[in-house]
Design an enzyme around this catalytic site. Sequence first.
Site, PDB file in Angstrom:
ATOM      1  N   TYR A  30      14.064  34.476  53.238  1.00 19.94           N
ATOM      2  CA  TYR A  30      13.373  34.256  52.218  1.00 19.94           C
ATOM      3  C   TYR A  30      11.868  33.961  52.658  1.00 19.94           C
ATOM      4  O   TYR A  30      11.454  34.516  53.050  1.00 19.94           O
ATOM      5  CB  TYR A  30      14.051  32.910  51.548  1.00 19.94           C
ATOM      6  CG  TYR A  30      13.552  32.583  50.129  1.00 19.94           C
ATOM      7  CD1 TYR A  30      13.593  33.700  49.011  1.00 19.94           C
ATOM      8  CD2 TYR A  30      12.994  31.353  49.523  1.00 19.94           C
ATOM      9  CE1 TYR A  30      13.632  33.676  47.698  1.00 19.94           C
ATOM     10  CE2 TYR A  30      12.650  31.543  48.116  1.00 19.94           C
ATOM     11  CZ  TYR A  30      12.737  32.283  47.484  1.00 19.94           C
ATOM     12  OH  TYR A  30      12.510  32.395  46.075  1.00 19.94           O
ATOM     13  N   LYS A  75      38.301  45.454  39.016  1.00 18.86           N
ATOM     14  CA  LYS A  75      37.948  46.681  39.493  1.00 18.86           C
ATOM     15  C   LYS A  75      37.161  46.589  40.481  1.00 18.86           C
ATOM     16  O   LYS A  75      36.988  47.306  41.434  1.00 18.86           O
ATOM     17  CB  LYS A  75      37.012  47.171  38.269  1.00 18.86           C
ATOM     18  CG  LYS A  75      36.734  48.810  38.235  1.00 18.86           C
ATOM     19  CD  LYS A  75      37.781  49.468  37.873  1.00 18.86           C
ATOM     20  CE  LYS A  75      37.348  50.807  37.692  1.00 18.86           C
ATOM     21  NZ  LYS A  75      38.590  51.794  36.781  1.00 18.86           N
ATOM     22  N   ASP A 116      37.140  55.477  32.670  1.00 19.62           N
ATOM     23  CA  ASP A 116      38.206  55.689  31.523  1.00 19.62           C
ATOM     24  C   ASP A 116      38.217  57.168  31.174  1.00 19.62           C
ATOM     25  O   ASP A 116      39.256  57.722  30.611  1.00 19.62           O
ATOM     26  CB  ASP A 116      38.337  54.620  30.258  1.00 19.62           C
ATOM     27  CG  ASP A 116      38.328  53.268  30.750  1.00 19.62           C
ATOM     28  OD1 ASP A 116      39.130  52.789  31.207  1.00 19.62           O
ATOM     29  OD2 ASP A 116      37.397  52.393  30.423  1.00 19.62           O
ATOM     30  N   ALA A 152      38.782  58.611  24.412  1.00 22.17           N
ATOM     31  CA  ALA A 152      37.911  58.999  25.785  1.00 22.17           C
ATOM     32  C   ALA A 152      38.496  59.580  26.885  1.00 22.17           C
ATOM     33  O   ALA A 152      38.008  60.806  27.044  1.00 22.17           O
ATOM     34  CB  ALA A 152      37.504  57.484  26.341  1.00 22.17           C
TER      35      ALA A 152
END
Length: 406
Positions: free
Chosen positions: A39, A94, A162, A197
Amino acid sequence: MSDDFNQRALDYHAREPAGKLAIHVTKPTATQDDLSLAYSPGVAAPVRAIADNPDEVYRYTGKGNLVAVITDGTAVLGLGNTGALASKPVMEGKGVLFKTFAGVDVFDIEVDAAQPEDFINTVARIAGGFGGINLEDIAAPHCFEIERRLSERLDIPVFHDDQHGTAIITAAGLLNALSIQGKNLADARIVCVGAGAAGIASMQLLVRLGASKHLIHMVDRNGVIHSHREDLNEHKQIFAVDTEDRTLEDACRDADVFIGLSGPDILTPDMLRSMAPNPVIFALSNPDPEIQPDLARETRDDLIMATGRSDYPNQVNNVLGFPFIFRGALDVRARRINDAMLVAATHAIADLAREPVPQSVLDAYGRDHLEFGPDYILPTPFDPRLIETIPEAVARAARDSGVART
């Protein structure tokens, strides 16, 4: 599903830590010097490098291996419009598949957006930190517009699983099934029930692979999609055919292929009996297919059948595709996933099923033997060769088609 299974699923997700995904640190953080590099002030150096040359983001950050799995929650599994928040377990799931099968990191993002315009703008504004966008569980017809516009607007792959994931696995299995049945795609009479779809994308891919559009009969809840109907949106209109067929029963007569992406028990034994010799049946409604496999086999002993279920042979499972397609796209920093990459993935999956099955796969499934044939037209998800073959085929197609950065 049984109450016992549902409770086990709830317990699984609630087990500490809750959920299925977590973030882990990839660099040393054991000393003050480590933190000063991770950082402030050390992080300023890569910031300046990226500001001077945006491609350096792939060198100094995780963008190149990070996919956003994004939904609006309008078409979640078979549950319909559950809303964005309730879709989060699916999006996490997923992510688990991406990481497990292809080593791809995922942030799941649930967007509460009632209109496509709001969803598109939200995704476009956050896309810069990702190497790719996986759209998930978005209802038709909005999903077509969302994917198209985001693909045009962004310089990273945008992929609606999909649509294209289902299309790729379906097409790969169908190429093999037709070959076994002594038929070819160009001459096959195809019935597709379900014009959402997955159905439209599957038929579009089959046409790219050589299917004859005039031999495809799509069927929605109002019957055959024919050229005299006046209720068709632009996506269905593409597949309107000049025919006297009006019902599913009409369409099935002498058909070579039935592809179901609709609902349970739609294909009756009489319809199946009316199909051409050596038919191919893909009953992909899940968990209850368009016709039960046992009934289908009692009705016809010359068919090849696939479902979306893991407890029957020939499961059409999207996990055979999307993790490895993104792996290949990310490996060459592709700007998009195009038709050439979809076709390459289809052939890679189909060809793999024709190869001898490794012992590790037989062990995973408790089988003594598996070989290319009526009950094995697709590889299994645990085939270790998937990660070796599909990403390379996709990456090669990206390079050859000019969408790869490296």
